[in-house]
Design an enzyme around this catalytic site. Structure first.
Site, PDB file in Angstrom:
ATOM      1  N   THR A  24      27.986  29.419  35.056  1.00 45.72           N
ATOM      2  CA  THR A  24      26.897  30.376  35.233  1.00 45.72           C
ATOM      3  C   THR A  24      25.562  29.819  34.768  1.00 45.72           C
ATOM      4  OG1 THR A  24      27.415  31.372  33.099  1.00 45.72           O
ATOM      5  CG2 THR A  24      28.417  32.371  35.038  1.00 45.72           C
ATOM      6  N   SER A  25      25.580  28.850  33.856  1.00 46.49           N
ATOM      7  CA  SER A  25      24.337  28.283  33.336  1.00 46.49           C
ATOM      8  C   SER A  25      23.736  27.223  34.257  1.00 46.49           C
ATOM      9  CB  SER A  25      24.591  27.647  31.966  1.00 46.49           C
ATOM     10  OG  SER A  25      25.458  26.527  32.108  1.00 46.49           O
ATOM     11  N   ARG A  26      24.356  26.964  35.398  1.00 46.21           N
ATOM     12  CA  ARG A  26      23.939  25.950  36.372  1.00 46.21           C
ATOM     13  C   ARG A  26      24.102  24.525  35.860  1.00 46.21           C
ATOM     14  NH1 ARG A  26      18.962  27.338  40.084  1.00 46.21           N
ATOM     15  NH2 ARG A  26      19.390  25.146  40.384  1.00 46.21           N
ATOM     16  N   LEU A  27      24.681  24.341  34.681  1.00 44.33           N
ATOM     17  CA  LEU A  27      25.021  22.998  34.206  1.00 44.33           C
ATOM     18  C   LEU A  27      26.476  22.738  34.584  1.00 44.33           C
ATOM     19  CD1 LEU A  27      23.285  22.962  30.724  1.00 44.33           C
ATOM     20  CD2 LEU A  27      22.564  21.806  32.807  1.00 44.33           C
TER      21      LEU A  27
END
Length: 52
Positions: A24-27
């Site tokens: 969800t954090s795009r990492l």
């Protein structure tokens, strides 16, 4: 083991496989496995973590 003569198909021999796990954090977590060709052990794979 020998296969029956009536069987057909293809043999898949991957040279590189990438696994991708979205977050969800795009990492995102990306791992790539590459088959070794330097004369090492048969079936030896190297692993590398890729940048998100």
């Amino acid at each position: 083991m020998r296969r029956p003569e009536t069987w057909g198909g293809y043999r898949v021999g991957p040279e590189r496989v990438e696994f991708w796990q979205g977050r969800t954090s795009r990492l995102h977590d990306r791992l790539v496995y590459t088959r070794s060709r330097d004369g090492g052990a048969v079936g030896a794979w190297g692993i590398q973590r890729l940048q998100p």
